[in-house]
Design a protein around this motif. Structure first.
Motif, PDB file in Angstrom:
ATOM      1  N   GLN A 175       0.836  -1.201   0.000  1.00  0.00           N
ATOM      2  CA  GLN A 175       0.000   0.000   0.000  1.00  0.00           C
ATOM      3  C   GLN A 175       0.867   1.245   0.000  1.00  0.00           C
ATOM      4  N   SER A 176       1.864   1.274   0.906  1.00  0.00           N
ATOM      5  CA  SER A 176       2.757   2.417   0.994  1.00  0.00           C
ATOM      6  C   SER A 176       3.930   2.075   1.899  1.00  0.00           C
ATOM      7  N   PHE A 177       4.866   3.001   1.990  1.00  0.00           N
ATOM      8  CA  PHE A 177       5.960   2.860   2.945  1.00  0.00           C
ATOM      9  C   PHE A 177       6.282   4.241   3.484  1.00  0.00           C
ATOM     10  N   GLN A 178       6.873   4.242   4.661  1.00  0.00           N
ATOM     11  CA  GLN A 178       7.200   5.491   5.327  1.00  0.00           C
ATOM     12  C   GLN A 178       8.621   5.368   5.880  1.00  0.00           C
ATOM     13  N   VAL A 179       9.477   6.306   5.529  1.00  0.00           N
ATOM     14  CA  VAL A 179      10.831   6.320   6.066  1.00  0.00           C
ATOM     15  C   VAL A 179      10.767   7.009   7.424  1.00  0.00           C
ATOM     16  N   LEU A 180      11.052   6.260   8.473  1.00  0.00           N
ATOM     17  CA  LEU A 180      11.013   6.808   9.827  1.00  0.00           C
ATOM     18  C   LEU A 180      12.336   7.445  10.217  1.00  0.00           C
ATOM     19  N   LYS A 181      13.414   6.967   9.579  1.00  0.00           N
ATOM     20  CA  LYS A 181      14.751   7.481   9.882  1.00  0.00           C
ATOM     21  C   LYS A 181      15.675   7.100   8.736  1.00  0.00           C
ATOM     22  N   GLY A 182      16.550   8.012   8.329  1.00  0.00           N
ATOM     23  CA  GLY A 182      17.579   7.692   7.361  1.00  0.00           C
ATOM     24  C   GLY A 182      17.245   8.034   5.926  1.00  0.00           C
ATOM     25  N   ASP A 183      18.155   7.584   5.033  1.00  0.00           N
ATOM     26  CA  ASP A 183      18.043   7.920   3.618  1.00  0.00           C
ATOM     27  C   ASP A 183      18.238   6.719   2.705  1.00  0.00           C
ATOM     28  N   GLY A 184      18.145   5.518   3.256  1.00  0.00           N
ATOM     29  CA  GLY A 184      18.346   4.313   2.459  1.00  0.00           C
ATOM     30  C   GLY A 184      19.641   3.604   2.775  1.00  0.00           C
ATOM     31  N   GLY A 185      20.487   4.211   3.591  1.00  0.00           N
ATOM     32  CA  GLY A 185      21.743   3.592   3.985  1.00  0.00           C
ATOM     33  C   GLY A 185      21.592   2.816   5.290  1.00  0.00           C
ATOM     34  N   VAL A 186      22.702   2.357   5.819  1.00  0.00           N
ATOM     35  CA  VAL A 186      22.696   1.630   7.091  1.00  0.00           C
ATOM     36  C   VAL A 186      22.049   2.502   8.164  1.00  0.00           C
ATOM     37  N   GLY A 187      21.181   1.896   8.949  1.00  0.00           N
ATOM     38  CA  GLY A 187      20.477   2.614  10.011  1.00  0.00           C
ATOM     39  C   GLY A 187      19.109   3.139   9.596  1.00  0.00           C
ATOM     40  N   THR A 188      18.811   3.110   8.310  1.00  0.00           N
ATOM     41  CA  THR A 188      17.503   3.561   7.846  1.00  0.00           C
ATOM     42  C   THR A 188      16.421   2.655   8.428  1.00  0.00           C
ATOM     43  N   VAL A 189      15.346   3.280   8.906  1.00  0.00           N
ATOM     44  CA  VAL A 189      14.209   2.548   9.447  1.00  0.00           C
ATOM     45  C   VAL A 189      13.000   2.854   8.568  1.00  0.00           C
ATOM     46  N   VAL A 190      12.362   1.789   8.077  1.00  0.00           N
ATOM     47  CA  VAL A 190      11.245   1.929   7.145  1.00  0.00           C
ATOM     48  C   VAL A 190      10.046   1.145   7.674  1.00  0.00           C
ATOM     49  N   LYS A 191       8.874   1.752   7.576  1.00  0.00           N
ATOM     50  CA  LYS A 191       7.617   1.072   7.911  1.00  0.00           C
ATOM     51  C   LYS A 191       6.896   0.795   6.594  1.00  0.00           C
ATOM     52  N   ILE A 192       6.579  -0.482   6.366  1.00  0.00           N
ATOM     53  CA  ILE A 192       5.900  -0.901   5.144  1.00  0.00           C
ATOM     54  C   ILE A 192       4.464  -1.253   5.501  1.00  0.00           C
ATOM     55  N   ILE A 193       3.507  -0.652   4.816  1.00  0.00           N
ATOM     56  CA  ILE A 193       2.091  -0.933   5.045  1.00  0.00           C
ATOM     57  C   ILE A 193       1.624  -1.838   3.917  1.00  0.00           C
ATOM     58  N   PHE A 194       1.134  -3.006   4.321  1.00  0.00           N
ATOM     59  CA  PHE A 194       0.697  -3.997   3.343  1.00  0.00           C
ATOM     60  C   PHE A 194      -0.723  -3.707   2.879  1.00  0.00           C
ATOM     61  N   ILE A 195      -1.080  -4.235   1.725  1.00  0.00           N
ATOM     62  CA  ILE A 195      -2.439  -4.139   1.202  1.00  0.00           C
ATOM     63  C   ILE A 195      -3.253  -5.189   1.930  1.00  0.00           C
ATOM     64  N   PRO A 196      -4.404  -4.933   2.463  1.00  0.00           N
ATOM     65  CA  PRO A 196      -5.264  -3.765   2.317  1.00  0.00           C
ATOM     66  C   PRO A 196      -5.003  -2.663   3.331  1.00  0.00           C
ATOM     67  N   GLY A 197      -3.880  -2.685   4.023  1.00  0.00           N
ATOM     68  CA  GLY A 197      -3.546  -1.575   4.908  1.00  0.00           C
ATOM     69  C   GLY A 197      -3.791  -1.852   6.372  1.00  0.00           C
ATOM     70  N   ASN A 198      -4.174  -3.072   6.704  1.00  0.00           N
ATOM     71  CA  ASN A 198      -4.444  -3.356   8.107  1.00  0.00           C
ATOM     72  C   ASN A 198      -3.252  -3.973   8.825  1.00  0.00           C
ATOM     73  N   SER A 199      -2.144  -4.188   8.141  1.00  0.00           N
ATOM     74  CA  SER A 199      -0.959  -4.702   8.814  1.00  0.00           C
ATOM     75  C   SER A 199       0.276  -3.992   8.277  1.00  0.00           C
ATOM     76  N   SER A 200       1.314  -3.990   9.098  1.00  0.00           N
ATOM     77  CA  SER A 200       2.542  -3.312   8.690  1.00  0.00           C
ATOM     78  C   SER A 200       3.752  -4.058   9.243  1.00  0.00           C
ATOM     79  N   TYR A 201       4.897  -3.624   8.780  1.00  0.00           N
ATOM     80  CA  TYR A 201       6.162  -4.230   9.157  1.00  0.00           C
ATOM     81  C   TYR A 201       7.200  -3.120   9.184  1.00  0.00           C
ATOM     82  N   THR A 202       7.984  -3.070  10.244  1.00  0.00           N
ATOM     83  CA  THR A 202       9.030  -2.063  10.364  1.00  0.00           C
ATOM     84  C   THR A 202      10.372  -2.764  10.388  1.00  0.00           C
ATOM     85  N   GLU A 203      11.314  -2.266   9.583  1.00  0.00           N
ATOM     86  CA  GLU A 203      12.638  -2.870   9.511  1.00  0.00           C
ATOM     87  C   GLU A 203      13.713  -1.797   9.530  1.00  0.00           C
ATOM     88  N   ARG A 204      14.932  -2.228   9.919  1.00  0.00           N
ATOM     89  CA  ARG A 204      16.103  -1.347   9.926  1.00  0.00           C
ATOM     90  C   ARG A 204      17.156  -1.971   9.024  1.00  0.00           C
TER      91      ARG A 204
END
Length: 172
Positions: free
Chosen positions: A62-91
């Motif tokens: 569905q979408s993603f949100q960068v919580l910290k960083g620019d794509g390098g080491v240490g970047t934290v991203v939240k991924i929202i899955f379709i249909p949008g009721n679950s998500s996953y955050t990774e570093r």
């Protein structure tokens, strides 16, 4: 004197436990996909959050949100899955442009929420020939104690779908 002895004892005991404790071995799921393009081209399309932008544009997520960083080491991203009721955050814990490798550790959501203690996702673009490469993708995971009977196993399908999306993008 007793306080010093106690402190030294607990420090030594803590070191002993840390060295002699064996974490659960990681289980691995893998996916490989051949691409008719140089690994450098595939990496350029993938890196710096390129694969997530492409996945959102193509409605794979569905979408993603960068919580910290620019794509390098240490970047934290939240991924929202379709249909949008679950998500996953990774570093991102490793981004190696020379090896064309990205390693991300799950922090929250997805299979971590239902019994996995560790979830590590890797993508590597391996040169096969001048005009051919392989996307090696995988998930390494461990199951929390008490959840073994439920056998929570991450789904490799999204990782495989991201690889296929990247292949289609680069080849076309």
């Amino acid at each position: 004197m007793w306080k010093q002895f106690s402190l030294v004892f607990f420090l030594l005991f803590g070191c002993y436990v840390g060295v002699n404790s064996h974490p659960q071995p990681l289980k691995h799921l893998t996916n490989e996909l051949e691409v008719h393009a140089p690994a450098s081209e595939v990496w350029e399309a993938f890196r710096n959050l390129g694969i997530l932008r492409l996945a959102a544009q193509q409605n794979l997520i569905q979408s993603f949100q960068v919580l910290k960083g620019d794509g390098g080491v240490g970047t934290v991203v939240k991924i929202i899955f379709i249909p949008g009721n679950s998500s996953y955050t990774e570093r991102f814990i490793e981004v190696d442009t020379k090896r064309r490798l990205e390693v991300a550790q799950g922090l929250k959501g997805d299979y971590l929420a239902i019994g996995c203690s560790v979830q590590i996702v890797t993508f590597e673009m391996v040169e096969k020939s001048q005009n051919s490469s392989i996307i090696k993708a995988g998930i390494a995971y461990a199951v929390k104690k008490g959840f073994e009977a439920k056998n929570p196993r991450p789904n490799i399908q999204l990782v495989a779908a991201l690889s296929q999306l990247l292949k289609n993008f680069v080849e076309n």
